[in-house]
Enzyme design. Structure first.
Site, mmCIF file in Angstrom:
data_model
loop_
_atom_site.group_PDB
_atom_site.id
_atom_site.type_symbol
_atom_site.label_atom_id
_atom_site.label_comp_id
_atom_site.label_asym_id
_atom_site.label_seq_id
_atom_site.Cartn_x
_atom_site.Cartn_y
_atom_site.Cartn_z
ATOM 1 N N ASP A 1 28.124 35.834 45.750
ATOM 2 C CA ASP A 1 28.293 37.277 46.210
ATOM 3 C C ASP A 1 27.235 38.087 46.078
ATOM 4 O O ASP A 1 27.217 39.400 46.398
ATOM 5 C CB ASP A 1 29.571 37.740 45.596
ATOM 6 C CG ASP A 1 30.805 37.128 46.016
ATOM 7 O OD1 ASP A 1 30.881 36.634 47.248
ATOM 8 O OD2 ASP A 1 31.847 36.771 45.115
ATOM 9 N N HIS B 1 29.934 32.987 36.560
ATOM 10 C CA HIS B 1 30.889 31.996 37.243
ATOM 11 C C HIS B 1 31.528 31.269 36.192
ATOM 12 O O HIS B 1 31.118 30.856 34.990
ATOM 13 C CB HIS B 1 30.236 31.127 38.218
ATOM 14 C CG HIS B 1 31.131 30.593 39.328
ATOM 15 N ND1 HIS B 1 31.901 29.356 39.023
ATOM 16 C CD2 HIS B 1 31.413 31.162 40.339
ATOM 17 C CE1 HIS B 1 32.658 29.316 40.205
ATOM 18 N NE2 HIS B 1 32.434 30.018 40.994
#
Ligand code: CMC
Length: 432
Positions: A366, A308
């Protein structure tokens, strides 16, 4: 943001500039470079905005090192456990948790807008059946500007409010109908006596021929997925919405732009890509091969659902999502789910691997969401549309904040130009 007495000194060539600094309520201080070009004749260079605050905002805060996500100050873990999506929508939109009366009024305003203009069905029918539901969503949401003229005047606060409510209310209907269309099944109209998540599940899985009972545990899991994805400060799709709206475009067009951006596999498309990857890995014994591929600079393969831009410790949403995955699979009586086994083992191995440790790569939101959605019966192509349903409130809140900001200016980045300098046109017979 308050100006501080601190300044930053920048020296180059024979110039020295004193740049004002600002203090946020949380997060690092900010150097104000708005007058840099006017005073120093230089630009800054920051592709991907890794060090640039593109706006001032009071909505969402992320501390990437601590793995903290706050909506209007409230930690995501508390909201995921104690709140529900529509309450979170209220919180994001208006800045405070609602009183009981405010919550009731808000929920009734949202539920009164869940239906789509009947003629909009023609838009769905114009698509090929095998169209990706995200393609349908980009088109249909953009087309809303042609149907809801009474909420496109961005200078009217009331119209902005109506646009926000419409968007939150209608997005589940749009996503569910994109799904139904791909299946060749009739559209199911919304039911306003159901809560937001149950209504969405029913519009996706009911058929007119049979009644459909929504399982409250699945509805809760769905609601939690919506909550976890509701906002994430200045991510790519939100920044796209802000950029589009900076020109004065109407809200439906701006949200359609956000949906288009979300579609990409580095952003919202990662949930689809992640489940497809876990299935491709297939069994636990294949994991080392994929880990090696992810580490190989010459191989474009990346571990989807990992890494991320902001979280460099852990993604707090992934933790909640992992718990939900266990709960939902348990409820559905799915034991020994091979994909879940692969996911857990992949996480374990990657977190012990020097490459992932050094680059601070952790599972993101996710990584586990696809497993839950798959267990609920959604095909992978519906994963990103579900993300779009959840993120709509974030986009519209950020849009409202931006539009009401008296400092609003069109977004217009500069560039570091490295192409040819001025040269004269060459006639075709003199080329080559
Ligand atoms: N697998 C393998 N290596 C990776 C991965 C990964 N998933 N993510 C980053 N890296 C490596 C990358 O190769 C780079 O290595 P080096 O420094 O040697 O060049 C380093 O880590 C930094 O990566 P980056 O691409 O510069 O980092 P970024 O902040 O620009 O990208 C990201 C963040 C999320 C796009 C990226 O981690 C990624 O592509 N992850 C997979 C896609 C994904 O799961 N996206 C969902 C994000 S969460 C939901 C959302 O925001 O929509």
């Amino acid at each position: 943001m308050s100006k501080t007495s601190k300044t930053a000194t920048l020296s180059f060539d024979d110039k020295t500039l004193e740049l004002p600094m600002m203090s946020p309520s949380a997060g690092p201080d900010v150097i104000d470079i708005q007058k840099l070009y006017a005073q120093g004749g230089v630009f800054t260079f920051d592709p991907g905005y890794t060090s640039t605050a593109s706006c001032e905002s009071t909505i969402t805060f992320i501390d990437g090192d601590k793995g903290e996500l706050l909506y209007r100050g409230y930690p995501i873990e508390q909201l995921a456990e104690k709140s529900h999506f529509l309450e979170v929508c209220y919180l994001l939109l208006y800045g405070e948790l609602p009183t009981a009366a405010q919550a009731e009024d808000f929920e009734s305003r949202v539920t009164n807008h869940t239906m789509l203009h009947e003629q909009m069905q023609n838009f769905f029918r114009g698509f090929r059946r095998d169209a990706h539901p995200m393609a349908v969503m980009v088109g249909v949401v953009g087309a809303m500007s042609a149907f809801y003229h009474d909420s496109t005047d961005i200078n009217d606060p009331w119209q902005r409010e109506v646009a926000a409510i419409r968007m939150i209310a209608k997005m589940p209907t749009i996503a569910a109908w994109a799904f139904k269309y791909s299946l060749g099944q009739p559209f199911i109209y919304p039911r306003n006596d159901l809560d937001y998540a149950s209504n969405f599940l029913r519009m996706c899985f009911a058929v007119p021929a049979e009644d459909y009972e929504v399982d409250p545990i699945l509805a809760r899991a769905m609601d939690r997925i919506f909550t976890l994805h509701a906002d994430h400060e200045q991510n790519a799709s939100t920044s796209t919405v802000r950029m589009a709206s900076s020109s004065g475009a109407n809200p439906f067009a701006c949200i359609a732009a956000g949906i288009a951006c979300l579609w990409g596999p580095a952003h919202g498309g990662a949930n689809q890509a992640c489940l497809e990857m876990l299935r491709e890995i297939g069994t636990v014994d294949q994991i080392p091969e994929y880990i090696e591929r992810a580490k190989d600079k010459d191989d474009p393969f990346r571990l989807m659902g990992f890494g991320h831009r902001v979280y460099k410790n852990f993604d707090p949403r992934a933790k909640v999502m992992k718990e939900s995955a266990d709960e939902v699979l348990d409820l559905m009586g799915i034991e020994n789910n091979e994909t879940l086994k692969v996911a857990k083992e992949l996480e374990r191995i990657a977190l012990e691997d020097e490459y992932f440790i050094e680059k601070k790569l952790y599972p993101n939101v996710d990584f586990y969401s696809g497993i839950i959605l798959d267990a609920m019966g959604f095909p992978t192509s519906m994963f990103t549309p579900l993300f779009a349903v959840s993120r709509t409130v974030g986009w519209i809140t950020q849009w409202k904040e931006m539009i009401s900001d008296p400092m609003l200016r069109i977004g217009r980045p500069r560039q570091l130009y490295t192409g040819p300098t001025r040269r004269d046109y060459i006639e075709v017979e003199n080329r080559g």
